[in-house]
Scaffold this active site. Sequence first.
Site, PDB file in Angstrom:
ATOM      1  N   LYS A  22       0.840  -1.213   0.000  1.00  0.00           N
ATOM      2  CA  LYS A  22       0.000   0.000   0.000  1.00  0.00           C
ATOM      3  C   LYS A  22       0.866   1.250   0.000  1.00  0.00           C
ATOM      4  CE  LYS A  22      -1.682   1.612   3.985  1.00  0.00           C
ATOM      5  NZ  LYS A  22      -1.286   2.993   4.260  1.00  0.00           N
ATOM      6  N   ASN A  23       1.885   1.270   0.866  1.00  0.00           N
ATOM      7  CA  ASN A  23       2.676   2.488   1.036  1.00  0.00           C
ATOM      8  C   ASN A  23       3.679   2.711  -0.092  1.00  0.00           C
ATOM      9  OD1 ASN A  23       1.185   2.952   3.254  1.00  0.00           O
ATOM     10  ND2 ASN A  23       2.750   2.345   4.730  1.00  0.00           N
ATOM     11  N   ARG A  94      -4.620  10.828   4.151  1.00  0.00           N
ATOM     12  CA  ARG A  94      -3.511  11.787   4.169  1.00  0.00           C
ATOM     13  C   ARG A  94      -2.588  11.619   2.977  1.00  0.00           C
ATOM     14  NH1 ARG A  94      -1.892  14.200   8.014  1.00  0.00           N
ATOM     15  NH2 ARG A  94       0.195  14.013   7.218  1.00  0.00           N
ATOM     16  N   CYS A 118      -4.666  12.809  12.488  1.00  0.00           N
ATOM     17  CA  CYS A 118      -5.439  11.558  12.481  1.00  0.00           C
ATOM     18  C   CYS A 118      -5.248  10.865  13.811  1.00  0.00           C
ATOM     19  CB  CYS A 118      -5.022  10.669  11.314  1.00  0.00           C
ATOM     20  SG  CYS A 118      -3.497   9.780  11.623  1.00  0.00           S
ATOM     21  N   ARG A 123       0.494  14.956  12.723  1.00  0.00           N
ATOM     22  CA  ARG A 123       1.028  14.707  11.373  1.00  0.00           C
ATOM     23  C   ARG A 123       1.112  15.975  10.518  1.00  0.00           C
ATOM     24  NH1 ARG A 123      -1.154   8.944   9.346  1.00  0.00           N
ATOM     25  NH2 ARG A 123       0.768   9.039   8.168  1.00  0.00           N
ATOM     26  N   PRO A 124       1.912  16.948  10.908  1.00  0.00           N
ATOM     27  CA  PRO A 124       2.063  18.177  10.107  1.00  0.00           C
ATOM     28  C   PRO A 124       2.746  17.878   8.774  1.00  0.00           C
ATOM     29  CG  PRO A 124       3.722  18.071  11.845  1.00  0.00           C
ATOM     30  CD  PRO A 124       2.787  16.909  12.071  1.00  0.00           C
ATOM     31  N   ASP A 126       4.904  20.358   7.435  1.00  0.00           N
ATOM     32  CA  ASP A 126       5.847  21.494   7.335  1.00  0.00           C
ATOM     33  C   ASP A 126       7.094  21.133   6.536  1.00  0.00           C
ATOM     34  OD1 ASP A 126       7.810  21.026  10.282  1.00  0.00           O
ATOM     35  OD2 ASP A 126       6.216  19.710   9.543  1.00  0.00           O
ATOM     36  N   ASP A 308       4.678   0.823  12.039  1.00  0.00           N
ATOM     37  CA  ASP A 308       3.470   0.169  11.525  1.00  0.00           C
ATOM     38  C   ASP A 308       3.331  -1.274  12.001  1.00  0.00           C
ATOM     39  OD1 ASP A 308       3.599   1.835   8.269  1.00  0.00           O
ATOM     40  OD2 ASP A 308       3.039   2.534  10.257  1.00  0.00           O
ATOM     41  N   VAL A 330       8.052   7.535  16.637  1.00  0.00           N
ATOM     42  CA  VAL A 330       7.729   8.168  15.350  1.00  0.00           C
ATOM     43  C   VAL A 330       6.436   8.983  15.419  1.00  0.00           C
ATOM     44  CG1 VAL A 330       7.250   7.746  12.897  1.00  0.00           C
ATOM     45  CG2 VAL A 330       8.968   6.366  14.096  1.00  0.00           C
ATOM     46  N   ARG A 400      -8.623  -0.482   4.701  1.00  0.00           N
ATOM     47  CA  ARG A 400      -7.792   0.515   4.028  1.00  0.00           C
ATOM     48  C   ARG A 400      -6.441  -0.049   3.614  1.00  0.00           C
ATOM     49  NH1 ARG A 400      -7.507   6.233   6.907  1.00  0.00           N
ATOM     50  NH2 ARG A 400      -6.226   6.469   5.028  1.00  0.00           N
TER      51      ARG A 400
HETATM   52  C1  EPZ Z   1       4.233   6.987   6.048  1.00  0.00           C
HETATM   53  O1  EPZ Z   1       3.454   8.053   6.602  1.00  0.00           O
HETATM   54  C2  EPZ Z   1       3.299   5.774   6.006  1.00  0.00           C
HETATM   55  N1  EPZ Z   1       2.158   6.075   5.176  1.00  0.00           N
HETATM   56  C3  EPZ Z   1       2.834   5.439   7.421  1.00  0.00           C
HETATM   57  O2  EPZ Z   1       2.072   4.235   7.362  1.00  0.00           O
HETATM   58  C4  EPZ Z   1       4.046   5.165   8.293  1.00  0.00           C
HETATM   59  O3  EPZ Z   1       3.625   4.979   9.621  1.00  0.00           O
HETATM   60  C5  EPZ Z   1       5.010   6.366   8.253  1.00  0.00           C
HETATM   61  O4  EPZ Z   1       5.367   6.679   6.892  1.00  0.00           O
HETATM   62  C6  EPZ Z   1       6.293   6.101   9.017  1.00  0.00           C
HETATM   63  O5  EPZ Z   1       6.914   4.959   8.566  1.00  0.00           O
HETATM   64  C7  EPZ Z   1       2.293   5.981   3.826  1.00  0.00           C
HETATM   65  O6  EPZ Z   1       3.342   5.692   3.284  1.00  0.00           O
HETATM   66  C8  EPZ Z   1       1.074   6.264   3.004  1.00  0.00           C
HETATM   67  P1  EPZ Z   1       6.309  10.501   7.987  1.00  0.00           P
HETATM   68  P2  EPZ Z   1       3.991   9.574   6.538  1.00  0.00           P
HETATM   69  O7  EPZ Z   1       6.174  11.712   7.149  1.00  0.00           O
HETATM   70  O8  EPZ Z   1       4.682   9.777   5.257  1.00  0.00           O
HETATM   71  C9  EPZ Z   1       6.442  13.880  11.354  1.00  0.00           C
HETATM   72  C10 EPZ Z   1       0.250   2.778   7.764  1.00  0.00           C
HETATM   73  O9  EPZ Z   1      -0.139   2.258   8.822  1.00  0.00           O
HETATM   74  N2  EPZ Z   1       6.419  14.856  10.236  1.00  0.00           N
HETATM   75  O10 EPZ Z   1       7.549   9.699   7.874  1.00  0.00           O
HETATM   76  O11 EPZ Z   1       2.903  10.461   6.901  1.00  0.00           O
HETATM   77  C11 EPZ Z   1       5.094  13.156  11.495  1.00  0.00           C
HETATM   78  O12 EPZ Z   1       4.171  13.913  12.220  1.00  0.00           O
HETATM   79  C12 EPZ Z   1       0.686   4.269   7.752  1.00  0.00           C
HETATM   80  O13 EPZ Z   1       0.351   2.174   6.681  1.00  0.00           O
HETATM   81  C13 EPZ Z   1       6.554  16.200  10.519  1.00  0.00           C
HETATM   82  O14 EPZ Z   1       6.715  16.606  11.669  1.00  0.00           O
HETATM   83  O15 EPZ Z   1       5.065   9.526   7.741  1.00  0.00           O
HETATM   84  C14 EPZ Z   1       5.482  11.887  12.199  1.00  0.00           C
HETATM   85  O16 EPZ Z   1       5.546  12.086  13.565  1.00  0.00           O
HETATM   86  C15 EPZ Z   1       0.396   4.964   9.033  1.00  0.00           C
HETATM   87  N3  EPZ Z   1       6.496  17.083   9.474  1.00  0.00           N
HETATM   88  C16 EPZ Z   1       6.866  11.618  11.616  1.00  0.00           C
HETATM   89  O17 EPZ Z   1       7.357  12.846  11.059  1.00  0.00           O
HETATM   90  C17 EPZ Z   1       6.318  16.682   8.174  1.00  0.00           C
HETATM   91  O18 EPZ Z   1       6.266  17.517   7.268  1.00  0.00           O
HETATM   92  C18 EPZ Z   1       6.888  10.534  10.536  1.00  0.00           C
HETATM   93  O19 EPZ Z   1       6.037  10.930   9.506  1.00  0.00           O
HETATM   94  C19 EPZ Z   1       6.186  15.304   7.911  1.00  0.00           C
HETATM   95  C20 EPZ Z   1       6.239  14.397   8.960  1.00  0.00           C
END
Ligand code: EPZ
Length: 427
Positions: A22-23, A94, A118, A123-124, A126, A308, A330, A400
């Site tokens: 999926k990811n 998202r 969520c 999950r910002p 920025d 995950d 995370v 999902r």
């Molecule tokens: C991806 O989410 C995956 N989703 C998530 O899987 C997975 O948990 C996550 O990566 C971490 O491995 C998809 O690929 C669709 P991140 P993503 O940006 O990209 C912070 C599942 O169960 N952050 O690496 O949203 C954020 O808040 C899902 O399949 C910022 O602060 O994850 C988090 O605490 C759930 N600012 C951390 O980084 C930003 O601009 C990791 O987020 C972006 C992220």
Amino acid sequence: MARFIIENSPPLKGSVKISGSKNAVLPILAASLLTEDKCVIHEVPDQSDVDTMCTLLERLGAGIHWDKNAGIISTAASGKLHAEAEYELVSKMRASFSVMGPLLARLGEVNVPLPGGCAIGARPVDLHLKGFSALGAEVVQEHGNVRARAKKLKGARVYLDFPSVGATENIMMAAVLADGVTFLENCAVEPEIVDLANFLNSAGAEIRGAGTDTIKIAGVKTLSGADHTIIPDRIEAGTYMVAAGITRGDITVTNVVADHLKPLIAKLKEVNLNVSETDAGVRVNYEEGRRIVAADVKTLPYPGFPTDMQAQFMSLLTLAEGTSIVTETVFENRFMHVGELKRMGADIKIESRSAVIEGVKRLTGAQVKATDLRAGAALVLAALTATGTTELSDIYHIDRGYCELAEKLRLLGANIRREEENGEKNN
Ligand code: EPZ
């Protein structure tokens, strides 16, 4: 709402074929907006998040054909694309935010709703926006939307404060058509990043270093079409590997990349399960008389222990001998499953970002709710070993990100059935 009815099940046995990731498929579908030519994507999992992404791409003006039986999606973004994504879709998923980079690169302007928080965290985005600004885009946030504009993006050096998966993917996609070279530093190294880069390179992009903490993207004028097969889903595989442990069974997951499972394999061995690589895939089996013991787990970006898999592994630790500590680094709010596991008799205390788990002899069936995708999977695993019946509701979360979870588990010997809203039983 549909729900799962789960009874205590025997040790699960057999092999299960893992679906495409999926990811990996979600950002690759978004990336198909970068080219006017046809893209053909294989091993696409039949999940509701993929449906949502396809609807979004169609609303943006792309042609989508999905042969669900064959698991193949063909995309063609040759016509006029719209620069605005709908709130209804972005708020639902998202990952929709990953259309921002491709649209900005292709159209020079984009307007996307800010994806709110969520169940698992604020999950910002920025880091995504900082990346687009560094590439020369004018980025404005107003009325719950982000608008970005740039006549032509320019290559730049971008350092990520945190190796965010989504930010790495979005900025990489934006930089593919930029003028000049971009260096993305301290970026995410997940296998899904590598799969996206491989897809883009097969369409004519010039990306080097994906899978390392520095990616170099030399901008190109245009991309061609691509024919790409998605990598297997390491989290779906991990869920069945834990199912083998928690039911004291013997399962081989096939169609997997064992390397992607290393952090999980190490932990499964640490709790006294046998894990071996076979020609078919990876086998996890419980050895009679060898008790499952406690272990400490800390989630980290890849190649650390995947967040995950945190909930599913916690279900296993609720029945392990001794005290385990699970620390979630995370996401700031990814313990929603704890309350539900405690309803099933688990002994868990949360102390800031750690959960302290005292192993118990058994869990008991109960009415519980899936609060997010992986929490739902964790409750299914717990229910397979619990005495009595578990009714798990809000399983739309599970749909999902899992293909036919109940069917696949039943083929391994599980007592699980799906009950639709109208009470119709779905075997
Ligand atoms: C991806 O989410 C995956 N989703 C998530 O899987 C997975 O948990 C996550 O990566 C971490 O491995 C998809 O690929 C669709 P991140 P993503 O940006 O990209 C912070 C599942 O169960 N952050 O690496 O949203 C954020 O808040 C899902 O399949 C910022 O602060 O994850 C988090 O605490 C759930 N600012 C951390 O980084 C930003 O601009 C990791 O987020 C972006 C992220």
